[in-house]
Scaffold this motif. Structure first.
Motif, PDB file in Angstrom:
ATOM      1  N   ASP A 221      76.549  13.623  66.872  1.00  0.00           N
ATOM      2  CA  ASP A 221      76.001  14.226  65.662  1.00  0.00           C
ATOM      3  C   ASP A 221      77.088  14.723  64.717  1.00  0.00           C
ATOM      4  O   ASP A 221      76.955  14.640  63.494  1.00  0.00           O
ATOM      5  CB  ASP A 221      75.084  15.386  66.053  1.00  0.00           C
ATOM      6  N   ALA A 222      78.177  15.260  65.251  1.00  0.00           N
ATOM      7  CA  ALA A 222      79.236  15.829  64.409  1.00  0.00           C
ATOM      8  C   ALA A 222      79.818  14.777  63.462  1.00  0.00           C
ATOM      9  O   ALA A 222      80.021  15.045  62.274  1.00  0.00           O
ATOM     10  CB  ALA A 222      80.336  16.423  65.286  1.00  0.00           C
ATOM     11  N   LEU A 223      80.073  13.581  63.964  1.00  0.00           N
ATOM     12  CA  LEU A 223      80.630  12.519  63.128  1.00  0.00           C
ATOM     13  C   LEU A 223      79.657  12.128  62.025  1.00  0.00           C
ATOM     14  O   LEU A 223      80.064  11.881  60.877  1.00  0.00           O
ATOM     15  CB  LEU A 223      80.969  11.307  63.992  1.00  0.00           C
ATOM     16  N   ALA A 224      78.363  12.078  62.344  1.00  0.00           N
ATOM     17  CA  ALA A 224      77.363  11.716  61.343  1.00  0.00           C
ATOM     18  C   ALA A 224      77.324  12.737  60.211  1.00  0.00           C
ATOM     19  O   ALA A 224      77.197  12.381  59.030  1.00  0.00           O
ATOM     20  CB  ALA A 224      75.986  11.609  62.004  1.00  0.00           C
ATOM     21  N   TYR A 225      77.420  14.022  60.542  1.00  0.00           N
ATOM     22  CA  TYR A 225      77.457  15.052  59.504  1.00  0.00           C
ATOM     23  C   TYR A 225      78.680  14.878  58.608  1.00  0.00           C
ATOM     24  O   TYR A 225      78.610  15.057  57.387  1.00  0.00           O
ATOM     25  CB  TYR A 225      77.471  16.439  60.137  1.00  0.00           C
ATOM     26  N   LEU A 226      79.819  14.562  59.198  1.00  0.00           N
ATOM     27  CA  LEU A 226      81.033  14.374  58.410  1.00  0.00           C
ATOM     28  C   LEU A 226      80.883  13.205  57.438  1.00  0.00           C
ATOM     29  O   LEU A 226      81.281  13.292  56.268  1.00  0.00           O
ATOM     30  CB  LEU A 226      82.223  14.127  59.341  1.00  0.00           C
ATOM     31  N   VAL A 227      80.303  12.105  57.915  1.00  0.00           N
ATOM     32  CA  VAL A 227      80.120  10.930  57.063  1.00  0.00           C
ATOM     33  C   VAL A 227      79.191  11.258  55.893  1.00  0.00           C
ATOM     34  O   VAL A 227      79.443  10.857  54.744  1.00  0.00           O
ATOM     35  CB  VAL A 227      79.575   9.750  57.883  1.00  0.00           C
ATOM     36  N   ASN A 228      78.111  11.994  56.172  1.00  0.00           N
ATOM     37  CA  ASN A 228      77.185  12.354  55.093  1.00  0.00           C
ATOM     38  C   ASN A 228      77.867  13.256  54.077  1.00  0.00           C
ATOM     39  O   ASN A 228      77.676  13.120  52.870  1.00  0.00           O
ATOM     40  CB  ASN A 228      75.952  13.048  55.671  1.00  0.00           C
ATOM     41  N   ALA A 229      78.684  14.195  54.549  1.00  0.00           N
ATOM     42  CA  ALA A 229      79.390  15.093  53.624  1.00  0.00           C
ATOM     43  C   ALA A 229      80.292  14.298  52.686  1.00  0.00           C
ATOM     44  O   ALA A 229      80.343  14.560  51.474  1.00  0.00           O
ATOM     45  CB  ALA A 229      80.202  16.111  54.414  1.00  0.00           C
ATOM     46  N   VAL A 230      80.995  13.312  53.213  1.00  0.00           N
ATOM     47  CA  VAL A 230      81.877  12.493  52.384  1.00  0.00           C
ATOM     48  C   VAL A 230      81.071  11.639  51.409  1.00  0.00           C
ATOM     49  O   VAL A 230      81.445  11.474  50.241  1.00  0.00           O
ATOM     50  CB  VAL A 230      82.766  11.605  53.283  1.00  0.00           C
ATOM     51  N   SER A 231      79.945  11.088  51.871  1.00  0.00           N
ATOM     52  CA  SER A 231      79.150  10.200  51.012  1.00  0.00           C
ATOM     53  C   SER A 231      78.620  10.926  49.777  1.00  0.00           C
ATOM     54  O   SER A 231      78.486  10.327  48.707  1.00  0.00           O
ATOM     55  CB  SER A 231      77.986   9.604  51.817  1.00  0.00           C
ATOM     56  N   LEU A 232      78.319  12.205  49.907  1.00  0.00           N
ATOM     57  CA  LEU A 232      77.814  12.967  48.762  1.00  0.00           C
ATOM     58  C   LEU A 232      78.821  13.028  47.621  1.00  0.00           C
ATOM     59  O   LEU A 232      78.439  13.184  46.455  1.00  0.00           O
ATOM     60  CB  LEU A 232      77.453  14.387  49.205  1.00  0.00           C
ATOM     61  N   LEU A 233      80.103  12.904  47.933  1.00  0.00           N
ATOM     62  CA  LEU A 233      81.139  12.975  46.908  1.00  0.00           C
ATOM     63  C   LEU A 233      81.155  11.731  46.020  1.00  0.00           C
ATOM     64  O   LEU A 233      81.787  11.733  44.953  1.00  0.00           O
ATOM     65  CB  LEU A 233      82.517  13.152  47.563  1.00  0.00           C
ATOM     66  N   PHE A 234      80.463  10.651  46.428  1.00  0.00           N
ATOM     67  CA  PHE A 234      80.447   9.410  45.668  1.00  0.00           C
ATOM     68  C   PHE A 234      79.273   9.323  44.697  1.00  0.00           C
ATOM     69  O   PHE A 234      79.097   8.301  44.036  1.00  0.00           O
ATOM     70  CB  PHE A 234      80.421   8.213  46.621  1.00  0.00           C
ATOM     71  N   ILE A 235      78.457  10.348  44.614  1.00  0.00           N
ATOM     72  CA  ILE A 235      77.353  10.368  43.649  1.00  0.00           C
ATOM     73  C   ILE A 235      77.923  10.664  42.264  1.00  0.00           C
ATOM     74  O   ILE A 235      78.587  11.676  42.061  1.00  0.00           O
ATOM     75  CB  ILE A 235      76.293  11.415  44.046  1.00  0.00           C
ATOM     76  N   ARG A 236      77.660   9.784  41.313  1.00  0.00           N
ATOM     77  CA  ARG A 236      78.247   9.911  39.984  1.00  0.00           C
ATOM     78  C   ARG A 236      77.466  10.859  39.081  1.00  0.00           C
ATOM     79  O   ARG A 236      78.051  11.561  38.275  1.00  0.00           O
ATOM     80  CB  ARG A 236      78.300   8.536  39.310  1.00  0.00           C
ATOM     81  N   ARG A 237      76.176  10.844  39.209  1.00  0.00           N
ATOM     82  CA  ARG A 237      75.337  11.627  38.293  1.00  0.00           C
ATOM     83  C   ARG A 237      75.624  13.114  38.453  1.00  0.00           C
ATOM     84  O   ARG A 237      75.581  13.652  39.555  1.00  0.00           O
ATOM     85  CB  ARG A 237      73.852  11.359  38.594  1.00  0.00           C
ATOM     86  N   SER A 238      75.924  13.766  37.370  1.00  0.00           N
ATOM     87  CA  SER A 238      76.204  15.202  37.417  1.00  0.00           C
ATOM     88  C   SER A 238      74.913  15.971  37.224  1.00  0.00           C
ATOM     89  O   SER A 238      74.084  15.637  36.366  1.00  0.00           O
ATOM     90  CB  SER A 238      77.219  15.586  36.340  1.00  0.00           C
ATOM     91  N   GLU A 239      74.728  16.991  38.037  1.00  0.00           N
ATOM     92  CA  GLU A 239      73.534  17.816  37.919  1.00  0.00           C
ATOM     93  C   GLU A 239      73.711  18.839  36.813  1.00  0.00           C
ATOM     94  O   GLU A 239      74.826  19.145  36.379  1.00  0.00           O
ATOM     95  CB  GLU A 239      73.255  18.530  39.249  1.00  0.00           C
ATOM     96  N   GLN A 240      72.592  19.360  36.337  1.00  0.00           N
ATOM     97  CA  GLN A 240      72.652  20.392  35.318  1.00  0.00           C
ATOM     98  C   GLN A 240      73.326  21.634  35.886  1.00  0.00           C
ATOM     99  O   GLN A 240      73.085  22.007  37.035  1.00  0.00           O
ATOM    100  CB  GLN A 240      71.237  20.748  34.842  1.00  0.00           C
TER     101      GLN A 240
END
Length: 443
Positions: free
Chosen positions: A175-194
């Motif tokens: 599970d720990a590795l999966a959490y790390l991968v998800n954390a990194v993937s969030l950084l690739f979202i281009r759309r900026s939130e308000q």
């Protein structure tokens, strides 16, 4: 015209990252209870406490979490929470590997993980409308529900096989590795939130009250909250006793337990894939109460299961409940997201989850206590009946007479120009829900 979600790059990144973390989470949800039951010889009460501590943060943290999340960047909150959960799960893996893991250790990790879960889920539901147009929220939530079920199949199957081959102690770290991968993937979202809405003098109590006021003065949401809370309360009684029931009452091996739990998620996959289509066919309002009343009866097969043919009955019953939750949640969450103004999303989500998730540790603990007092099977009968009856909250509500819920996408995506009406006509909306949503959307 909205671009298909399959071509929405940011949604696909968000979706794929969540899928990976859900797979690892499913491994953890299987392996940690197995570790408690097979290695630490946990009782029904201890298993119930373990399940309860995994969700107890919803009772004391959900409401302030909504205020905090509305003040912060949602993606940043999600990344930090994933990193923290990765570290916590890693301690279980190390403890299991070295042989010094205890029930107290598991309870502490479950408690701290629940804090991260509350913050992450509040931020995630508030972040989704920034990535997906309002008119596609139902489709997006249906896909996320499907992902949840597919991930459970992969995680439970892999967890069961690995636990059987290598032992539960060596399986806890996936599970720990999966959490790390998800954390990194969030950084690739281009759309900026308000950016968070700033105030000159932040008033915590006033901000907190705004979210609660929106939910409980709304004409539909209180019944929706009551139905969701009932479903979660009684379903957690079942989930808390699931591994104990399969191992000690139905006499299944570790690998078979993983396979059965994987197969039960097929219902959630089917429900998630069909949720948007069924909502359009039956009605986006009707489907919310039809799902629990139409599918809830299948859960009765769980306590009816017996050694021999029991795994089949258990699988069908739990698959029915999975389909129920996928269809119901996709419609209910989409309605809440569409009915709420963007600046209140975090606090609205937190207010709802404070109630509907706050009862989950109560249900888990009640399942463990009743399982020790009445027996596991009688407790499961009570819980199964409660799951079905949860739909009555909505059947006997104004929602029963509506076919469809209003689509809030026009107001969310494009500001509506002021109507050329006399000033006195602007005073017509009188319920708080209508005012909170800009006077244009009413439940």
């Amino acid at each position: 015209m909205n671009v298909s979600l399959w071509r929405n790059r940011d949604f696909m990144v968000l979706w794929s990252g969540r899928t990976l973390s859900e797979v690892g989470d499913a491994v953890s949800l299987l392996v940690i209870p197995l570790l408690a039951v097979t290695v630490l010889d946990a009782s029904a009460v201890e298993v119930g406490v373990l399940s309860a501590t995994r969700m107890v943060a919803y009772l004391f943290l959900s409401l302030p979490a909504g205020v905090w999340v509305d003040r912060m960047r949602k993606r940043r909150v999600m990344v930090v929470c994933h990193l923290a959960r990765a570290g916590l799960v890693a301690t279980v893996a190390v403890g299991a590997w070295t042989g010094w893991v205890t029930m107290i250790h598991l309870w502490i990790v479950a408690l701290l993980s629940s804090v991260c879960t509350v913050l992450y889920e509040t931020a995630h539901q508030s972040f989704l409308p920034a990535v997906v147009p309002g008119g596609q929220l139902l489709d997006a939530n249906g896909k996320l529900a499907t992902t949840y079920s597919v991930s459970r199949i992969a995680g439970y199957s892999a967890g069961g096989v690995v636990a059987s081959a290598l032992g539960v102690a060596r399986t806890a770290g996936v599970d720990a590795l999966a959490y790390l991968v998800n954390a990194v993937s969030l950084l690739f979202i281009r759309r900026s939130e308000q950016p968070p809405v700033g105030t000159r003098r932040p008033d915590f109590r006033r901000e907190l009250a705004a979210g609660l006021s929106f939910v409980f003065r709304h004409p539909i949401m209180p019944r929706l909250v009551a139905a969701s809370a009932s479903l979660n309360l009684f379903s957690q009684m079942i989930f808390a006793l699931a591994v104990l029931y399969l191992v000690r009452d139905l006499h299944l091996s570790e690998q078979t337990v993983g396979a059965v739990m994987a197969l039960t998620t097929l219902g959630g996959i089917t429900g998630g894939l069909l949720s948007a289509r069924l909502a359009r066919l039956v009605g986006t309002a009707r489907i919310i109460w039809i799902a629990p009343l139409g599918l809830g009866w299948t859960v009765m097969l769980v306590p009816a299961a017996q050694p021999g043919w029991g795994p089949v009955a258990y699988t069908v019953g739990m698959a029915g409940m999975g389909a129920l939750f996928a269809i119901y949640n996709a419609a209910a969450v989409s309605y809440r997201q569409g009915a709420c103004p963007p600046e209140l999303l975090g606090r609205m989500t937190a207010s709802v989850r404070w109630v509907i998730f706050g009862v989950m540790p109560v249900g888990a603990l009640a399942g463990g206590l009743l399982g020790s007092w009445l027996g596991v099977r009688p407790t499961l009968w009570i819980a199964a009946a409660g799951v079905w009856a949860s739909g009555l909250w909505l059947y006997f509500s104004p929602l029963r007479w509506e076919r469809d819920l209003p689509d809030g996408s026009p107001e969310r995506d494009t500001p509506t120009p002021p109507a050329p009406e006399p000033a006195r006509r602007e005073q017509v909306p009188i319920d708080m829900a209508g005012k909170a949503t800009g006077g244009g959307r009413r439940a």
